[in-house]
Every structure is written in C-alpha cells, then in structure tokens.
Design a protein around this motif. Sequence first.
Motif, PDB file in Angstrom:
ATOM      1  N   GLN A  50       0.821  -1.213   0.000  1.00 45.53           N
ATOM      2  CA  GLN A  50       0.000   0.000   0.000  1.00 45.53           C
ATOM      3  C   GLN A  50       0.854   1.262   0.000  1.00 45.53           C
ATOM      4  OE1 GLN A  50      -0.742   2.579   2.471  1.00 45.53           O
ATOM      5  NE2 GLN A  50      -2.112   3.491   0.949  1.00 45.53           N
ATOM      6  N   VAL A  51       1.834   1.321   0.894  1.00 39.21           N
ATOM      7  CA  VAL A  51       2.596   2.566   1.012  1.00 39.21           C
ATOM      8  C   VAL A  51       3.558   2.759  -0.162  1.00 39.21           C
ATOM      9  CG1 VAL A  51       2.388   2.606   3.529  1.00 39.21           C
ATOM     10  CG2 VAL A  51       4.398   1.547   2.496  1.00 39.21           C
ATOM     11  N   ALA A  52       3.956   1.671  -0.822  1.00 41.86           N
ATOM     12  CA  ALA A  52       4.893   1.786  -1.937  1.00 41.86           C
ATOM     13  C   ALA A  52       4.219   1.822  -3.297  1.00 41.86           C
ATOM     14  CB  ALA A  52       5.882   0.617  -1.908  1.00 41.86           C
ATOM     15  N   GLY A  53       3.004   1.294  -3.391  1.00 39.42           N
ATOM     16  CA  GLY A  53       2.356   1.166  -4.684  1.00 39.42           C
ATOM     17  C   GLY A  53       0.978   1.788  -4.747  1.00 39.42           C
ATOM     18  N   LEU A  54       0.015   1.175  -4.096  1.00 41.12           N
ATOM     19  CA  LEU A  54      -1.371   1.616  -4.219  1.00 41.12           C
ATOM     20  C   LEU A  54      -1.558   3.062  -3.772  1.00 41.12           C
ATOM     21  CD1 LEU A  54      -4.289   0.845  -4.913  1.00 41.12           C
ATOM     22  CD2 LEU A  54      -4.562   0.127  -2.524  1.00 41.12           C
ATOM     23  N   GLY A  55      -0.970   3.439  -2.638  1.00 41.74           N
ATOM     24  CA  GLY A  55      -1.115   4.808  -2.157  1.00 41.74           C
ATOM     25  C   GLY A  55      -0.510   5.835  -3.100  1.00 41.74           C
ATOM     26  N   PRO A  56       0.769   5.693  -3.470  1.00 39.00           N
ATOM     27  CA  PRO A  56       1.363   6.668  -4.395  1.00 39.00           C
ATOM     28  C   PRO A  56       0.700   6.720  -5.763  1.00 39.00           C
ATOM     29  CG  PRO A  56       3.076   5.473  -3.228  1.00 39.00           C
ATOM     30  CD  PRO A  56       1.789   4.794  -2.896  1.00 39.00           C
TER      31      PRO A  56
END
Length: 246
Positions: free
Chosen positions: A111-117
Amino acid sequence: MPTRAEGAIDLHYSATPNGQKVAIMLEELGLSYRVTPYDIFEGDHLTEEFGRINPNYKLPAIVDREPDDGAGPITVFESGAILQYLADKYGAFLAPRGRERSAAIQWLTWQVAGLGPMGGQASHFLRYAPPGQEYGIERYRRELDRLLRVLNKRLEESAYVAGPDYTIADMAIWPGRAASFVVGIGLETYPAIHRWFEAVRVRPAVERVMTHPDLAAPGRYLGRTQKLSEREWSNMFGDRMHGAVD
C-alpha cells in the motif's frame, strides 16, 4: 471520542487517507489521544516546529509521550511506520511473528509503496494539473486499476487483505478506497473489494473516524476538481513546500 488530552499519543493530523488510517488504528485500540489539526492548503505543516517532528514535513505523525523504553517522548512519521509502531506497542492487529505477521507487513508495504502513491498521482493529475495532461492521467489511472485488480484478486480468496483476520494492512488500504470516487473509479467494478470495503466500513472505530468533525475530510479535500490560489499551490506543491526542508 478523540481529542482527550490525558492520552499518551499526540496525533498530528490532516484528514487525508494517510491521516485517517492512523486515526482508525487509534480508535480501534480504544486509546485516548490528542489531535492537532493541520490545514495543508494553508501550509500549517511547513513550520520549523513541525519539521522537528517530521523532517519530511508531511502528515500524519505521532508523538508518543509514554514510550515503552521510558526515555522520553518519541516521534514517529510515515503512516505505515506509525501503524506498525502502534501495533507492536499495544500487541494488536499485527501478529508478533511468523507468516501472519509477514503477510500483513507485505500488504502494508504494498500500500505505502504502490497503491497509495499511484492513487495519489492519479488524483493529483485529475484534480490539480492544468489541461493537456492526458498522458499522466492515463498512466496513473491505468496503474491504479492494475493495482486494484491485484487487491480484488487477493480478496476473492481472503476475508481480509492479509488473511482471515483484520489487521493494519486493512486500515492502511481502506481510507484510500473510501476516496476512490475522486478519480472516478467505483468500487462496484471490483466485487471482492466492495464486499471487503463494506465489512470494514461498518466497524464502529471506522464509523467514528469518518463521521467525527475533527477527523472526517472536509469537502475541499474531496472535490473532483480543485482551484488553488498561488499561496495554496505553493504550500501544497510549489516553492514553499519544497523550501521547507531547507
């Protein structure tokens, strides 16, 4: 309810999905905590004082005034790191070891490395960028769709993101999906995500965050298109934001 000053945790907060995921965790833990709100459009986060809490000048961040080591207050920034810190301190929503812990941390990192950004970039180009950004819009919306298909496939085989139990991985992912309408992606497109989304939405802690006036996102954080003043642009994306680190 939040903002009770007797708690050990100070939450430095803006009502974005990143902030809401930490508020959900604090509510799930049943902790008393104190909220310090920031208006990111006005640049409240770009002060030297806040820079001592988070040298990256981004929200959220927490200050734990009663850490386990007893060595004085500790600051924690980055939403994923905050979730893991709280889970480890209070022994909840993250297994202490083994494959269950590994799965939760993998999906949290996803999430913090892919989906969020990627979701953030899709939102930025749709809401803030000047006309003529078709390539950027297509690039980030298509990657966001790919990541949501990854999540949907995972949730077809698992009740929650990391397995059968609700964890910090679910807390990390859910608020961004609550705001997905901003980029015009309806959850009905992804049936398994929709099922999971509704299961998390009705949790009392989540409902408290999404309805409490100190924690719910104001309309200007959610509008499909945004018109910023020169000062607001500088605070959010321009010279003042970039210059804060100096």
